[in-house]
Structures are given as structure tokens and as C-alpha cells.
Design a protein around this motif. Structure first.
Motif, PDB file in Angstrom:
ATOM      1  N   LEU A  20     -23.525 -43.951 -39.534  1.00  0.00           N
ATOM      2  CA  LEU A  20     -22.600 -43.619 -37.980  1.00  0.00           C
ATOM      3  C   LEU A  20     -23.235 -42.408 -37.471  1.00  0.00           C
ATOM      4  O   LEU A  20     -23.724 -41.805 -37.769  1.00  0.00           O
ATOM      5  N   ARG A  97     -19.498 -45.727 -34.175  1.00  0.00           N
ATOM      6  CA  ARG A  97     -20.130 -46.685 -34.514  1.00  0.00           C
ATOM      7  C   ARG A  97     -20.969 -47.216 -32.737  1.00  0.00           C
ATOM      8  O   ARG A  97     -22.475 -47.898 -33.380  1.00  0.00           O
ATOM      9  N   CYS A 108     -23.118 -50.396 -34.176  1.00  0.00           N
ATOM     10  CA  CYS A 108     -23.323 -50.062 -36.217  1.00  0.00           C
ATOM     11  C   CYS A 108     -22.260 -51.252 -36.367  1.00  0.00           C
ATOM     12  O   CYS A 108     -21.403 -50.665 -35.893  1.00  0.00           O
TER      13      CYS A 108
END
Length: 346
Positions: A20, A97, A108
Motif C-alpha cells: 500500500l 490504495r 491497488c
């Protein structure tokens, strides 16, 4: 064909949180977060030998560096390199993310398993020949949107094909101090449009994620060679070797291979293909991959490249996509190489 890996296999046993993005402004002004991706299509017609966003703690909320290269086999190059506001969406700035800057966005979906990449904006059209002659990367400001600017739009879905390689985890030493860096190969699907002509895209990618301290000073960098690719059988390889110190002492060098059983193992790279000149188009080279099980030669040629001539602080740099042949299989993959032309740096 090797059996598909499970999501657990694709993490390599690592904490998913590592993949992350740092959320919020870091306390350390030298903290760096970077997502970079090399992308190639199955036909080799549209290649992206680097797209990425770099962010540094000292200017985290002010600007992030967007880098984009798109190269074609005929020497056409689309490029953009610019410091831009972090994002147009205020929610992205604190979302672990997402990392975004101007028209580029990385998201992500599942750590180490799936990422999405999006770009919708202007890039500058040039050529490999003009870059070799000394033309630098272009920023696209309001005054530069015509006539050399081209509209580029893509949405890409990256799904991992193997676990990540953490730099330094296989015995390499002398890498960037304080920086955690890993890279991972992906299968890619999506769409790419250039000047409104959009088409489906299918290919592969190498994604690099690094965070931690700022980079090693350029005065300690003497060049490097970096390659990675994966093949239809499931075999894959990757390595980074830094050019030795001026006294011949080795700098960081590490490699890996995935063989028939799908396991990532350390690999020694012999006959390293250092960058020999600025004539990088259709350049052929080879190297040897040696593991505990076998030794085999990889042959390759550069298929599409971008080039940045050396400056006072950084050597000649090639970023490209190549065609690799290994153990009877062929595949596209990524290439990055650099070298100094000054005798004192050789």
C-alpha cells in the motif's frame, strides 16, 4: 504451462500492507514513495518503457513527479516528465490504495495481486533519434498543448504472475540504504488510445514499488543493467547489476529465476550486457543465467526504446522493451541500462 498461483502465493508470504501507499504526509522530509511500471503488448507495437509517479516527503502535498515514456518500434516516442499536483480528487491524497498526479493514477485493488493504472492527458511527440541527439523529456504546460502535443489515454489492469522480488533479499549488498524496494511481473489487459484511436491492449508488465529514504547520491552511481521478463511456460527472470566502483570493487548485483516448478530462486548473471553506445535501436545482446540447477544463455534485442543522454550528474540512460529468447521460448520484457562515457567513470 505452470499452474496459476493463488493470491497467497503471489504475496510471497509478505504483509499485504507493504504494497500500500504511504497515507498522509510523512514526517520524514526525505521519505520517498514511488510506483513505476514498464508495460509491453503481445505484438510489440505499443510499449511503455516507464510510467510512474515519485513523491518525496518534503514536497508531498505540493507536487509529485510524473514520468511517462511510450515508444514504438519505428522510433516514435511519446513522453511527459513533469511535477504536478498530487491529485484532482481530494480523497486520493489520504487513500493508501492510490498514488496520483495530474492525469496519471495508480490504484491497488489487492496488494501484490492486482493494480490498475490510468492516464488521460497530453504527451509530447518526439523520436528516439531526437532523444539520442540531446532532446530532453517534455513537460506539457498550457502553452505547450499544440502543435507537438498528442492525446494519450489508457486504462490498464495488472494481475500478478509471480511473487515479488525484494531487492537485497537474495544476498545482494550495497543497495540504496534505508529504501525498501520490490518489483513484480504482471499480465496486463485494458485499452490504449492515441489521438482518439483506441484499441484493446493485452501484454505484460514489471511493476516497481519503493519507499523509504531518498535515493543514493548520483556521485556514487556508475551505471547499471536491469532486465526482466516472463514466458508462456511460467518461467521468468529478473536482475539488477550496478556498474562496479572505479577501483573495480563490485556494487550491488542480484538476480532471480523462476524455473519449471514455479519457485523463485537466486540466479547469478554472467556476461552482463552493459550499455555500449547510444545506438540502442535493434541492438542485440545476451547473458547467462546460472542457478543451482542449471546454466543457460538468454539472447535478446532491443525492440523499442527511449534515451536520455548523460548530464553532469547522470550517465547515458536507455529505457526500453526487448525481445528475449530463453530455453526455446520467446517473450517481450523490460530493459534499462546506463553508462558513463567519461573515462573517469568507466
Amino acid at each position: 504451462m505452470t499452474a496459476p498461483l493463488s493470491a497467497a502465493d503471489l504475496t510471497g508470504g509478505n504483509d499485504p500492507a507493504i504494497d500500500l501507499v504511504t497515507a498522509g504526509t510523512p514526517d520524514d522530509a526525505a521519505h520517498r514513495e514511488g510506483i513505476n511500471v514498464w508495460v509491453w503488448d503481445d505484438t510489440g507495437q505499443v510499449c511503455f518503457p516507464r510510467m510512474g509517479i515519485e513523491s518525496v516527503g518534503a514536497n508531498w502535498d505540493g507536487a509529485r513527479t510524473l514520468m511517462l515514456n511510450c515508444a514504438m518500434p519505428d522510433g516514435r516516442v511519446l513522453t511527459r516528465w513533469e511535477d504536478l499536483a498530487p491529485t484532482a480528487d481530494s480523497n486520493d491524497a489520504t487513500d493508501p490504495r492510490v498514488i496520483a498526479a495530474g492525469p496519471m493514477r495508480f490504484e491497488c485493488v489487492e496488494p501484490f495481486v492486482r493494480w490498475k493504472v490510468r492516464f488521460d492527458g497530453k504527451v509530447e511527440e518526439t523520436s528516439l533519434g531526437r532523444q539520442i541527439a540531446g532532446e530532453g523529456p517534455a513537460a506539457i504546460g498550457p502553452a505547450r498543448r499544440a502543435p507537438g502535443a498528442v492525446t494519450l489515454r489508457y486504462e490498464l489492469d495488472l494481475v500478478s504472475v509471480c511473487p515479488p522480488w525484494f531487492q537485497g533479499s537474495l544476498g545482494g549488498r550495497d543497495f540504496v540504504p534505508g529504501e525498501d524496494r520490490f518489483e513484480q511481473l504482471h499480465r496486463v489487459t485494458g485499452t490504449v488510445g492515441i489521438d482518439g484511436r483506441e484499441r484493446p491492449f493485452s501484454g505484460g508488465a514489471l511493476r516497481i514499488h519503493r519507499k523509504g529514504a531518498n535515493r543514493t547520491p548520483h556521485g556514487h552511481f556508475f551505471g547499471h543493467v536491469w532486465n526482466s521478463a516472463f514466458f508462456p511456460s511460467g518461467r521468468a527472470f529478473g536482475f539488477i547489476h550496478y556498474y562496479p566502483y572505479p577501483d573495480g570493487k563490485p556494487k550491488f548485483r542480484e538476480g532471480w529465476a523462476i524455473e519449471e516448478d514455479g519457485q523463485m530462486v537466486p540466479a547469478e548473471i554472467l556476461d552482463r550486457p552493459w550499455l555500449q553506445s547510444s545506438q540502442v535501436h535493434d541492438d542485440t545482446f545476451s547473458f547467462i543465467i546460472r542457478t543451482a540447477r542449471a546454466e543457460s544463455r538468454v539472447t535478446a534485442r532491443t525492440h523499442a526504446s527511449c534515451f536520455a543522454p548523460q548530464t553532469e550528474t547522470f550517465p547515458d540512460l536507455q529505457q526500453g522493451i526487448g525481445q528475449f529468447r530463453w530455453r526455446g521460448e520467446e517473450a517481450y520484457g523490460m530493459i534499462e541500462r546506463s553508462t558513463w562515457r567519461y573515462p573517469s567513470k568507466s
